[in-house]
Design a protein around this motif. Sequence first.
Motif, PDB file in Angstrom:
ATOM      1  N   THR A  83      83.314  69.041  51.129  1.00 60.93           N
ATOM      2  CA  THR A  83      83.006  69.082  49.708  1.00 60.93           C
ATOM      3  C   THR A  83      81.685  68.373  49.441  1.00 60.93           C
ATOM      4  OG1 THR A  83      84.124  66.982  49.245  1.00 60.93           O
ATOM      5  CG2 THR A  83      85.472  68.993  49.119  1.00 60.93           C
ATOM      6  N   LYS A  84      81.097  68.657  48.312  1.00 61.05           N
ATOM      7  CA  LYS A  84      79.862  67.981  47.887  1.00 61.05           C
ATOM      8  C   LYS A  84      80.110  66.485  47.740  1.00 61.05           C
ATOM      9  CE  LYS A  84      75.684  67.832  45.896  1.00 61.05           C
ATOM     10  NZ  LYS A  84      75.065  66.643  46.414  1.00 61.05           N
ATOM     11  N   GLU A  85      81.279  66.128  47.238  1.00 61.75           N
ATOM     12  CA  GLU A  85      81.621  64.713  47.053  1.00 61.75           C
ATOM     13  C   GLU A  85      81.636  63.974  48.391  1.00 61.75           C
ATOM     14  OE1 GLU A  85      83.454  67.286  45.700  1.00 61.75           O
ATOM     15  OE2 GLU A  85      82.603  67.035  43.684  1.00 61.75           O
ATOM     16  N   ASN A  86      82.254  64.577  49.407  1.00 61.90           N
ATOM     17  CA  ASN A  86      82.278  63.939  50.730  1.00 61.90           C
ATOM     18  C   ASN A  86      80.891  63.941  51.371  1.00 61.90           C
ATOM     19  OD1 ASN A  86      84.925  63.135  50.676  1.00 61.90           O
ATOM     20  ND2 ASN A  86      85.686  64.877  51.824  1.00 61.90           N
ATOM     21  N   TYR A  87      80.131  64.998  51.162  1.00 58.19           N
ATOM     22  CA  TYR A  87      78.769  65.037  51.688  1.00 58.19           C
ATOM     23  C   TYR A  87      77.949  63.874  51.121  1.00 58.19           C
ATOM     24  CZ  TYR A  87      73.990  66.568  52.565  1.00 58.19           C
ATOM     25  OH  TYR A  87      72.671  66.614  52.951  1.00 58.19           O
ATOM     26  N   ASP A  88      78.116  63.617  49.843  1.00 60.20           N
ATOM     27  CA  ASP A  88      77.375  62.523  49.194  1.00 60.20           C
ATOM     28  C   ASP A  88      77.771  61.144  49.738  1.00 60.20           C
ATOM     29  OD1 ASP A  88      75.952  64.328  47.669  1.00 60.20           O
ATOM     30  OD2 ASP A  88      77.272  64.153  45.926  1.00 60.20           O
ATOM     31  N   LYS A  89      78.921  61.028  50.365  1.00 57.69           N
ATOM     32  CA  LYS A  89      79.370  59.752  50.944  1.00 57.69           C
ATOM     33  C   LYS A  89      78.747  59.472  52.312  1.00 57.69           C
ATOM     34  CE  LYS A  89      83.887  59.976  48.688  1.00 57.69           C
ATOM     35  NZ  LYS A  89      85.340  60.130  48.920  1.00 57.69           N
ATOM     36  N   ILE A  90      78.152  60.487  52.919  1.00 61.08           N
ATOM     37  CA  ILE A  90      77.573  60.321  54.254  1.00 61.08           C
ATOM     38  C   ILE A  90      76.289  59.510  54.155  1.00 61.08           C
ATOM     39  CG2 ILE A  90      76.612  61.511  56.258  1.00 61.08           C
ATOM     40  CD1 ILE A  90      78.361  63.953  55.400  1.00 61.08           C
ATOM     41  N   LYS A 139      86.863  60.791  60.206  1.00 55.81           N
ATOM     42  CA  LYS A 139      87.872  60.379  59.217  1.00 55.81           C
ATOM     43  C   LYS A 139      87.571  60.988  57.851  1.00 55.81           C
ATOM     44  CE  LYS A 139      89.053  55.963  61.331  1.00 55.81           C
ATOM     45  NZ  LYS A 139      88.977  54.508  61.203  1.00 55.81           N
ATOM     46  N   LEU A 140      86.290  61.079  57.506  1.00 58.05           N
ATOM     47  CA  LEU A 140      85.883  61.605  56.205  1.00 58.05           C
ATOM     48  C   LEU A 140      85.979  63.123  56.131  1.00 58.05           C
ATOM     49  CD1 LEU A 140      84.559  61.050  53.397  1.00 58.05           C
ATOM     50  CD2 LEU A 140      82.353  61.313  54.543  1.00 58.05           C
ATOM     51  N   LEU A 141      85.517  63.816  57.181  1.00 59.97           N
ATOM     52  CA  LEU A 141      85.402  65.278  57.142  1.00 59.97           C
ATOM     53  C   LEU A 141      86.395  66.027  58.015  1.00 59.97           C
ATOM     54  CD1 LEU A 141      81.506  65.471  57.459  1.00 59.97           C
ATOM     55  CD2 LEU A 141      82.860  65.638  55.355  1.00 59.97           C
ATOM     56  N   GLY A 142      87.083  65.325  58.911  1.00 59.49           N
ATOM     57  CA  GLY A 142      87.945  65.982  59.874  1.00 59.49           C
ATOM     58  C   GLY A 142      87.152  66.273  61.141  1.00 59.49           C
ATOM     59  N   GLU A 143      87.785  66.902  62.096  1.00 61.80           N
ATOM     60  CA  GLU A 143      87.116  67.234  63.360  1.00 61.80           C
ATOM     61  C   GLU A 143      86.047  68.305  63.113  1.00 61.80           C
ATOM     62  OE1 GLU A 143      87.369  65.975  66.442  1.00 61.80           O
ATOM     63  OE2 GLU A 143      88.876  64.528  65.817  1.00 61.80           O
ATOM     64  N   ASP A 181      83.061  78.510  52.428  1.00 61.42           N
ATOM     65  CA  ASP A 181      81.970  78.527  51.459  1.00 61.42           C
ATOM     66  C   ASP A 181      80.763  77.675  51.844  1.00 61.42           C
ATOM     67  OD1 ASP A 181      83.436  80.146  49.641  1.00 61.42           O
ATOM     68  OD2 ASP A 181      84.548  78.377  49.000  1.00 61.42           O
ATOM     69  N   ALA A 182      80.957  76.631  52.603  1.00 57.33           N
ATOM     70  CA  ALA A 182      79.882  75.674  52.838  1.00 57.33           C
ATOM     71  C   ALA A 182      79.944  75.105  54.244  1.00 57.33           C
ATOM     72  CB  ALA A 182      79.987  74.536  51.819  1.00 57.33           C
ATOM     73  N   ARG A 183      78.843  74.447  54.624  1.00 56.71           N
ATOM     74  CA  ARG A 183      78.840  73.763  55.909  1.00 56.71           C
ATOM     75  C   ARG A 183      77.970  72.515  55.826  1.00 56.71           C
ATOM     76  NH1 ARG A 183      75.330  76.757  60.488  1.00 56.71           N
ATOM     77  NH2 ARG A 183      73.375  76.913  59.352  1.00 56.71           N
ATOM     78  N   ILE A 184      78.327  71.563  56.675  1.00 61.48           N
ATOM     79  CA  ILE A 184      77.602  70.303  56.792  1.00 61.48           C
ATOM     80  C   ILE A 184      77.192  70.168  58.251  1.00 61.48           C
ATOM     81  CG2 ILE A 184      77.770  67.779  56.665  1.00 61.48           C
ATOM     82  CD1 ILE A 184      79.883  68.178  54.442  1.00 61.48           C
ATOM     83  N   MET A 185      75.923  69.882  58.475  1.00 59.90           N
ATOM     84  CA  MET A 185      75.410  69.669  59.822  1.00 59.90           C
ATOM     85  C   MET A 185      74.860  68.250  59.895  1.00 59.90           C
ATOM     86  SD  MET A 185      73.654  73.357  59.765  1.00 59.90           S
ATOM     87  CE  MET A 185      73.398  73.052  58.036  1.00 59.90           C
ATOM     88  N   ALA A 222      74.883  58.638  62.646  1.00 57.66           N
ATOM     89  CA  ALA A 222      74.324  59.743  61.866  1.00 57.66           C
ATOM     90  C   ALA A 222      72.884  59.422  61.478  1.00 57.66           C
ATOM     91  CB  ALA A 222      75.160  59.980  60.614  1.00 57.66           C
ATOM     92  N   THR A 223      71.990  60.381  61.711  1.00 54.74           N
ATOM     93  CA  THR A 223      70.588  60.163  61.364  1.00 54.74           C
ATOM     94  C   THR A 223      70.047  61.214  60.405  1.00 54.74           C
ATOM     95  OG1 THR A 223      69.877  61.365  63.330  1.00 54.74           O
ATOM     96  CG2 THR A 223      70.059  58.983  63.525  1.00 54.74           C
ATOM     97  N   ILE A 224      70.516  62.452  60.527  1.00 48.01           N
ATOM     98  CA  ILE A 224      70.065  63.533  59.652  1.00 48.01           C
ATOM     99  C   ILE A 224      71.289  64.285  59.161  1.00 48.01           C
ATOM    100  CG2 ILE A 224      68.735  65.676  59.500  1.00 48.01           C
ATOM    101  CD1 ILE A 224      67.029  64.611  61.847  1.00 48.01           C
ATOM    102  N   LYS A 225      71.324  64.591  57.863  1.00 42.66           N
ATOM    103  CA  LYS A 225      72.428  65.391  57.325  1.00 42.66           C
ATOM    104  C   LYS A 225      71.847  66.555  56.532  1.00 42.66           C
ATOM    105  CE  LYS A 225      73.152  62.915  52.980  1.00 42.66           C
ATOM    106  NZ  LYS A 225      74.117  62.338  52.071  1.00 42.66           N
ATOM    107  N   ILE A 226      72.479  67.709  56.675  1.00 41.66           N
ATOM    108  CA  ILE A 226      72.056  68.921  55.981  1.00 41.66           C
ATOM    109  C   ILE A 226      73.311  69.621  55.468  1.00 41.66           C
ATOM    110  CG2 ILE A 226      70.924  71.166  56.231  1.00 41.66           C
ATOM    111  CD1 ILE A 226      69.389  69.952  58.614  1.00 41.66           C
TER     112      ILE A 226
END
Length: 84
Positions: free
Chosen positions: A22-29, A40-44, A63-67, A75-79
Amino acid sequence: MKKHYLIIAALILLLNGCSKITKENYDKIENGMPYEELVKLLGEPEGCAETLGISNCEWKNKDARIMITFIGNKATIKIAEGFK
């Protein structure tokens, strides 16, 4: 018989609504978060590729993906793609 259809429909809605992508979880990264904390936040993740100590992992739903790129397990880069 009608009761069975209602139970099946409720289970499908419940499972579809449980995505952690979700966008909410992405914003927590945050940069520096360890891999284990992101699991723990996003699952495997769907998968990870590693080259020379750099890992690229991907989490996705329909619908979406997080890389996320990890260097030294941090974690150094998130997209993100597909969030509205």
